[in-house]
Design a protein around this motif. Structure first.
Motif, PDB file in Angstrom:
ATOM      1  N   SER A 120      14.223 -18.301   2.594  1.00 38.33           N
ATOM      2  CA  SER A 120      13.431 -19.256   2.085  1.00 38.33           C
ATOM      3  C   SER A 120      12.109 -19.395   3.030  1.00 38.33           C
ATOM      4  N   GLN A 166       8.523 -29.563  10.009  1.00 39.95           N
ATOM      5  CA  GLN A 166       9.843 -29.769  10.276  1.00 39.95           C
ATOM      6  C   GLN A 166      10.652 -30.219   8.996  1.00 39.95           C
ATOM      7  N   ARG A 183      11.158 -27.316   6.799  1.00 41.32           N
ATOM      8  CA  ARG A 183      12.105 -26.177   7.360  1.00 41.32           C
ATOM      9  C   ARG A 183      13.475 -26.825   7.236  1.00 41.32           C
ATOM     10  N   ASP A 184      13.634 -28.028   7.209  1.00 43.49           N
ATOM     11  CA  ASP A 184      15.098 -28.802   7.192  1.00 43.49           C
ATOM     12  C   ASP A 184      15.540 -28.503   5.485  1.00 43.49           C
ATOM     13  N   GLU A 189      16.320 -24.633   5.256  1.00 38.06           N
ATOM     14  CA  GLU A 189      17.745 -24.633   5.684  1.00 38.06           C
ATOM     15  C   GLU A 189      18.714 -24.966   4.885  1.00 38.06           C
ATOM     16  N   SER A 190      18.654 -26.120   4.426  1.00 39.05           N
ATOM     17  CA  SER A 190      19.743 -26.775   3.393  1.00 39.05           C
ATOM     18  C   SER A 190      19.633 -25.910   2.074  1.00 39.05           C
ATOM     19  N   GLU A 215      21.507 -22.588   3.317  1.00 38.40           N
ATOM     20  CA  GLU A 215      22.888 -22.626   3.611  1.00 38.40           C
ATOM     21  C   GLU A 215      23.777 -23.093   2.110  1.00 38.40           C
ATOM     22  N   THR A 248      21.334 -15.455   6.283  1.00 34.06           N
ATOM     23  CA  THR A 248      20.354 -16.311   5.812  1.00 34.06           C
ATOM     24  C   THR A 248      19.070 -16.445   6.794  1.00 34.06           C
ATOM     25  N   VAL A 259      15.129 -18.513   7.461  1.00 34.11           N
ATOM     26  CA  VAL A 259      13.905 -19.536   7.142  1.00 34.11           C
ATOM     27  C   VAL A 259      12.683 -18.730   7.899  1.00 34.11           C
TER      28      VAL A 259
END
Length: 151
Positions: free
Chosen positions: A37, A58, A61-62, A65-66, A69, A84, A86
């Motif tokens: 991603s 941020q 990015r969060d 990451e979600s 995952e 994975t 990012v």
């Protein structure tokens, strides 16, 4: 034929359809699935003045990451090994560079993601990736609200 398959995702429905295809192909070839991603640098630079670019980055990015995952969990449930990542940057640049750096054999991606009007003004990430990639790119079409395939 395929040892490492890259599936870039932004969490959109179209990208989710591409993930399904990538999981199926990875399972058939016992290939490793690379789930990527990209935190689009342009989204960070165009944030509202009241929000700092660091906060925007941020948050993006969060979210990224979600998304990766979630795909990794799906891969595990399907018996597919997943890696994975990012990465920040311009999405098509990052996808092409990642595929080269990780020696991916195939890229599987949706025909469009969350960019909406931007894809008409700037050209789609998928189109630019297809033109620049040194490996095959399998494009997967999404569906609209009526269930018809997108053009």
């Amino acid at each position: 034929m395929y040892d490492r398959i890259l599936v870039p995702t932004d969490g959109s429905e179209c990208a989710d359809r591409a993930v399904e295809h990538a999981l199926d192909i990875a399972g058939q070839y016992d290939a490793e699935l690379h789930v990527l991603s990209v935190v689009d640098a342009r989204d960070v630079s165009h944030s509202a003045p009241a929000i700092s670019p660091d906060q925007v980055e941020q948050t993006l990015r969060d979210r990224a990451e979600s998304v990766v995952e979630e795909v990794a969990d799906r891969a595990e449930a399907a018996g597919v090994d997943a890696v994975t990542a990012v990465e920040p940057g311009i999405p098509d640049d990052v996808v092409v560079e990642y595929a080269e750096d990780e020696d991916c054999d195939l890229i599987v991606m949706g025909t469009h993601g969350r960019t909406g009007l931007e894809r008409y003004l700037l050209g789609s990430v998928t189109e630019r990736t297809v033109r620049r990639s040194s490996v095959p790119v399998l494009t997967v079409r999404g569906t609209d609200e009526d269930g018809d395939e997108d053009a």
